[in-house]
Design an enzyme around this catalytic site. Structure first.
Site, PDB file in Angstrom:
ATOM      1  N   ARG A 107       8.285  -4.644   4.742  1.00  0.00           N
ATOM      2  CA  ARG A 107       8.012  -4.952   6.144  1.00  0.00           C
ATOM      3  C   ARG A 107       9.290  -4.762   6.972  1.00  0.00           C
ATOM      4  O   ARG A 107      10.379  -5.167   6.543  1.00  0.00           O
ATOM      5  CB  ARG A 107       7.522  -6.391   6.257  1.00  0.00           C
ATOM      6  CG  ARG A 107       7.019  -6.763   7.630  1.00  0.00           C
ATOM      7  CD  ARG A 107       6.191  -8.013   7.572  1.00  0.00           C
ATOM      8  NE  ARG A 107       5.084  -7.850   6.615  1.00  0.00           N
ATOM      9  CZ  ARG A 107       4.365  -8.845   6.121  1.00  0.00           C
ATOM     10  NH1 ARG A 107       4.622 -10.072   6.463  1.00  0.00           N
ATOM     11  NH2 ARG A 107       3.381  -8.611   5.278  1.00  0.00           N
ATOM     12  N   ALA A 108       9.138  -4.146   8.160  1.00  0.00           N
ATOM     13  CA  ALA A 108      10.298  -3.906   9.020  1.00  0.00           C
ATOM     14  C   ALA A 108      10.857  -5.237   9.527  1.00  0.00           C
ATOM     15  O   ALA A 108      10.134  -6.232   9.594  1.00  0.00           O
ATOM     16  CB  ALA A 108       9.891  -3.028  10.195  1.00  0.00           C
ATOM     17  N   LYS A 112       0.206  -2.793  15.802  1.00  0.00           N
ATOM     18  CA  LYS A 112       1.382  -3.300  15.091  1.00  0.00           C
ATOM     19  C   LYS A 112       2.670  -3.057  15.874  1.00  0.00           C
ATOM     20  O   LYS A 112       3.757  -3.304  15.370  1.00  0.00           O
ATOM     21  CB  LYS A 112       1.465  -2.690  13.690  1.00  0.00           C
ATOM     22  CG  LYS A 112       0.434  -3.298  12.730  1.00  0.00           C
ATOM     23  CD  LYS A 112       0.735  -2.961  11.288  1.00  0.00           C
ATOM     24  CE  LYS A 112      -0.119  -3.815  10.359  1.00  0.00           C
ATOM     25  NZ  LYS A 112      -0.017  -3.359   8.964  1.00  0.00           N
ATOM     26  N   GLU A 146       0.101   9.138  18.611  1.00  0.00           N
ATOM     27  CA  GLU A 146      -1.128   8.756  17.885  1.00  0.00           C
ATOM     28  C   GLU A 146      -1.964   7.770  18.728  1.00  0.00           C
ATOM     29  O   GLU A 146      -3.185   7.921  18.839  1.00  0.00           O
ATOM     30  CB  GLU A 146      -0.694   8.127  16.557  1.00  0.00           C
ATOM     31  CG  GLU A 146      -1.784   7.587  15.683  1.00  0.00           C
ATOM     32  CD  GLU A 146      -1.181   6.835  14.478  1.00  0.00           C
ATOM     33  OE1 GLU A 146      -0.263   7.366  13.828  1.00  0.00           O
ATOM     34  OE2 GLU A 146      -1.625   5.704  14.219  1.00  0.00           O
ATOM     35  N   LYS A 176       9.527   9.096  14.199  1.00  0.00           N
ATOM     36  CA  LYS A 176       8.310   8.436  13.675  1.00  0.00           C
ATOM     37  C   LYS A 176       7.691   7.544  14.761  1.00  0.00           C
ATOM     38  O   LYS A 176       6.466   7.480  14.900  1.00  0.00           O
ATOM     39  CB  LYS A 176       8.653   7.609  12.429  1.00  0.00           C
ATOM     40  CG  LYS A 176       7.529   6.722  11.921  1.00  0.00           C
ATOM     41  CD  LYS A 176       6.366   7.538  11.383  1.00  0.00           C
ATOM     42  CE  LYS A 176       5.067   6.823  11.123  1.00  0.00           C
ATOM     43  NZ  LYS A 176       5.012   5.471  10.738  1.00  0.00           N
ATOM     44  N   SER A 204       4.646   9.001   7.395  1.00  0.00           N
ATOM     45  CA  SER A 204       3.312   8.874   7.995  1.00  0.00           C
ATOM     46  C   SER A 204       2.267   9.573   7.145  1.00  0.00           C
ATOM     47  O   SER A 204       2.548  10.579   6.513  1.00  0.00           O
ATOM     48  CB  SER A 204       3.288   9.471   9.394  1.00  0.00           C
ATOM     49  OG  SER A 204       1.952   9.452   9.880  1.00  0.00           O
ATOM     50  N   HIS A 231       5.905   9.713  17.123  1.00  0.00           N
ATOM     51  CA  HIS A 231       4.665  10.121  16.434  1.00  0.00           C
ATOM     52  C   HIS A 231       3.593   9.047  16.630  1.00  0.00           C
ATOM     53  O   HIS A 231       2.444   9.340  16.984  1.00  0.00           O
ATOM     54  CB  HIS A 231       4.940  10.339  14.941  1.00  0.00           C
ATOM     55  CG  HIS A 231       3.710  10.358  14.078  1.00  0.00           C
ATOM     56  ND1 HIS A 231       3.043   9.207  13.709  1.00  0.00           N
ATOM     57  CD2 HIS A 231       3.012  11.382  13.542  1.00  0.00           C
ATOM     58  CE1 HIS A 231       1.987   9.536  12.987  1.00  0.00           C
ATOM     59  NE2 HIS A 231       1.953  10.847  12.863  1.00  0.00           N
ATOM     60  N   ASN A 232       3.953   7.804  16.407  1.00  0.00           N
ATOM     61  CA  ASN A 232       2.963   6.727  16.529  1.00  0.00           C
ATOM     62  C   ASN A 232       2.505   6.545  17.970  1.00  0.00           C
ATOM     63  O   ASN A 232       1.332   6.267  18.222  1.00  0.00           O
ATOM     64  CB  ASN A 232       3.541   5.412  16.001  1.00  0.00           C
ATOM     65  CG  ASN A 232       3.552   5.374  14.486  1.00  0.00           C
ATOM     66  OD1 ASN A 232       3.665   6.414  13.848  1.00  0.00           O
ATOM     67  ND2 ASN A 232       3.444   4.204  13.898  1.00  0.00           N
ATOM     68  N   VAL A 289       0.816  -1.220   0.000  1.00  0.00           N
ATOM     69  CA  VAL A 289       0.000   0.000   0.000  1.00  0.00           C
ATOM     70  C   VAL A 289       0.856   1.279   0.000  1.00  0.00           C
ATOM     71  O   VAL A 289       0.700   2.150  -0.867  1.00  0.00           O
ATOM     72  CB  VAL A 289      -0.929   0.005   1.243  1.00  0.00           C
ATOM     73  CG1 VAL A 289      -1.724   1.291   1.311  1.00  0.00           C
ATOM     74  CG2 VAL A 289      -1.855  -1.200   1.211  1.00  0.00           C
ATOM     75  N   MET A 290       1.780   1.376   0.960  1.00  0.00           N
ATOM     76  CA  MET A 290       2.552   2.621   1.092  1.00  0.00           C
ATOM     77  C   MET A 290       3.494   2.801  -0.097  1.00  0.00           C
ATOM     78  O   MET A 290       3.638   3.902  -0.625  1.00  0.00           O
ATOM     79  CB  MET A 290       3.341   2.615   2.408  1.00  0.00           C
ATOM     80  CG  MET A 290       2.490   2.696   3.647  1.00  0.00           C
ATOM     81  SD  MET A 290       1.527   4.218   3.766  1.00  0.00           S
ATOM     82  CE  MET A 290       2.765   5.378   4.339  1.00  0.00           C
ATOM     83  N   ARG A 294      12.486   1.811  51.050  1.00  0.00           N
ATOM     84  CA  ARG A 294      13.598   1.100  50.387  1.00  0.00           C
ATOM     85  C   ARG A 294      14.758   0.935  51.369  1.00  0.00           C
ATOM     86  O   ARG A 294      15.437  -0.084  51.407  1.00  0.00           O
ATOM     87  CB  ARG A 294      14.057   1.864  49.145  1.00  0.00           C
ATOM     88  CG  ARG A 294      13.014   1.917  48.030  1.00  0.00           C
ATOM     89  CD  ARG A 294      13.524   2.701  46.824  1.00  0.00           C
ATOM     90  NE  ARG A 294      14.604   2.027  46.151  1.00  0.00           N
ATOM     91  CZ  ARG A 294      15.792   2.550  45.903  1.00  0.00           C
ATOM     92  NH1 ARG A 294      16.050   3.786  46.283  1.00  0.00           N
ATOM     93  NH2 ARG A 294      16.715   1.853  45.286  1.00  0.00           N
TER      94      ARG A 294
END
Ligand code: ATR
Length: 489
Positions: free
Chosen positions: A77-78, A263, A192, A185, A130, A188-189, A14-15, A452
């Site tokens: 794909r990563a 993902k 999101e 990025k 993105s 960013h995700n 797609v991308m 502690r």
């Protein structure tokens, strides 16, 4: 052979396909390849027909069809696929050739690949892209980082295809060295994830809490989209809520099973927050909320056994809906400010840890258009960092401080309402706890340090002594005087 191509793109999913068509529409000749070669033929015969493209059935053909220095972009794909492609291409390339990974790779992988390939004279770039399908075709946000020597050769293509802000500035500029582009990025995700969950919590409060239907909620989001919350995610939420299933006449959103997929980029962001020691509770809570949604069967089974506040609480809120909706808008905006503040704190920590020298105002601009979190609000963040590049935290910028102060009462009321109605709002709750924690001069960590020290002789610093001096108390009289070492992880 015909004229050589300006750039090669590998990966016709797609991308990849949409990015190729975008590049071609801006006047670039693009060589295209895909591991499953049938897709090359199908693309050239379909959406790519009659376009200024070269279909390549092998990597050798792709390499041979490119201008020098060669520019090759992976849209695959990563993970292992990227390493396999690098290994396969490397023997065919020459020093100065450029490889760009436009997928969602881990920034650590990108840093490793940059270093390995630099030693071989190849210029490696990790570029976050993105904007989804439409962004890739019409103008994505692009976040390139890695070997800076590659940037002059990539800039004309990437800035031509990127989204533009109103004054024409592209949402694409050089981010920094190593995996910094992929890091930006990833954040960013993560943001999101937080934005989406926050919107879902507002919807949940209105639907389950206050009993409103999708068509009653739709205009609320549409109205929010004309003010401070103006953003792609609010806009699509209004669209979604207005969509009716043609077969049943039911709002489509009501027919969708409430189990979220992912993902992994929100999870990565949360993990990096833990690794770098940065509090990003809203992103982490958004990931946890997806996990909780995914165990639908368990929730359905548990429901009858675990009591909530019942009907009585929700009857209390039958009054003035418009007042609640106004408060909710303020609360969502305040929570959103805190969420972005956390994201930028993570960027700041990474910039210091890795010596990336990130420009936060520029990063806000990269996200202003094209990407999934695009929003009017990012222009305001850019202004805040332009005014003070060393801002310790976004919540301290004068404009945001004022908004938070003004929203505070509504923010607290909305959370009280959610709690009273038994509607979970983990991201919104985390936002207020972050705000209250960040502004708190004295947290209860004095007691925590005492605990502690009590059970593990971990020592503590004192308010009446200089920092860096550590003390141990023999709390019970029976413990020893030996203190543990004072390292932090
Ligand atoms: P999407 O954009 O749809 O989310 P993705 O899953 O991120 O896509 O990536 C899919 C792309 O990666 C495809 O082009 C795929 O090639 P195939 O069509 O042959 O499956 C490509 N890909 C996956 N593994 C690969 C590998 N090991 N080598 C080369 N390309 C690979």
């Amino acid at each position: 052979m015909d004229k050589l191509a300006d750039i090669g793109v590998i990966g016709l999913a797609v991308m990849g396909e949409n990015l190729i068509l975008n590049m071609e529409s801006k006047g670039f000749r693009v060589a295209c390849h895909n591991r499953t070669v049938d897709k090359v033929d199908a693309f050239l015969a379909g959406r790519g027909q009659g376009k200024n493209l070269i279909g390549c059935r092998t990597l050798e053909e792709l390499v041979a069809s490119l201008e020098r220095p060669r520019r090759i972009m992976f849209m695959v794909r990563a993970g292992a696929a990227v390493d396999q492609l690098i290994d396969a291409l490397e023997p065919m390339l020459e020093p100065g050739d450029i490889l760009v990974d436009g997928g969602n790779s881990s920034y650590l992988d990108t840093t490793r690949r940059c270093t390995d390939l630099a030693a071989k004279g190849l210029l490696y770039v990790g570029a976050g892209v993105s904007g989804g399908e439409e962004g890739a075709l019409l103008g994505p946000s692009i976040m390139p980082g890695g070997n800076a020597q590659a940037w002059p050769a990539l800039k004309p293509i990437f800035q031509a295809i990127a989204a533009k802000v109103a004054d024409g500035t592209p949402c694409c500029d050089w981010v920094g060295p190593d995996g910094s582009g992929h890091f930006v990025k990833m954040v960013h995700n993560g943001i999101e994830y937080g934005d989406m969950q926050l919107i879902c919590e507002a919807y949940h409060l209105l639907s389950q809490g206050l009993g409103m239907s999708a068509d009653q909620i739709q205009p609320i989001f549409a109205a929010w989209n004309t003010r401070e919350l103006d953003s792609y995610l609010i806009e699509i939420t209004a669209d979604i809520l207005g969509h009716v299933d043609p077969e049943s006449g039911t709002p489509t959103v009501d027919l969708i099973l409430d189990t979220a997929g992912q993902k992994g980029t929100g999870k990565w962001t949360s993990q990096v927050g833990l690794d770098l020691g940065v509090a990003i509770p809203q992103i982490a809570e958004a990931v946890f909320a997806r996990f909780l949604s995914a165990i639908k069967d368990e929730r359905v089974a548990a429901g009858p056994y675990l009591s909530g506040p019942g009907k009585a609480a929700s009857q209390g809120s039958d009054g003035d809906m418009s007042a609640v909706v106004d408060q909710l808008e303020k609360a969502v905006y305040a929570a959103k400010i805190c969420s972005y503040a956390q994201g930028f704190q993570l960027l700041r920590a990474a910039s210091m840890e890795y010596g990336w020298n990130l420009n936060f105002g520029e990063i806000a601009l990269l996200w202003r258009e094209g990407c999934i979190i695009r929003a009017r609000f990012l222009g305001t963040i850019k202004e805040a960092y332009d005014a003070d590049p060393d801002l310790a935290n976004l919540v301290l910028a004068p404009y945001f401080r004022e908004v938070l102060a003004g929203a505070q009462a509504a923010w607290r009321t909305v959370l009280k309402t959610a709690v009273d109605l038994g509607v979970p709002a983990p991201v919104m709750a985390a936002s207020l706890c972050y705000y209250d924690g960040y502004r708190c001069e004295r947290l209860p960590a004095n007691l925590l340090q005492a605990q502690r020290d009590y059970f593990g002789a971990h020592t503590y610093e004192r308010v009446d002594k200089p920092r860096g001096e550590f003390f141990h108390t023999n709390w019970t009289g029976t413990g020893g005087e030996t203190a543990s070492s004072t390292y932090n992880v």
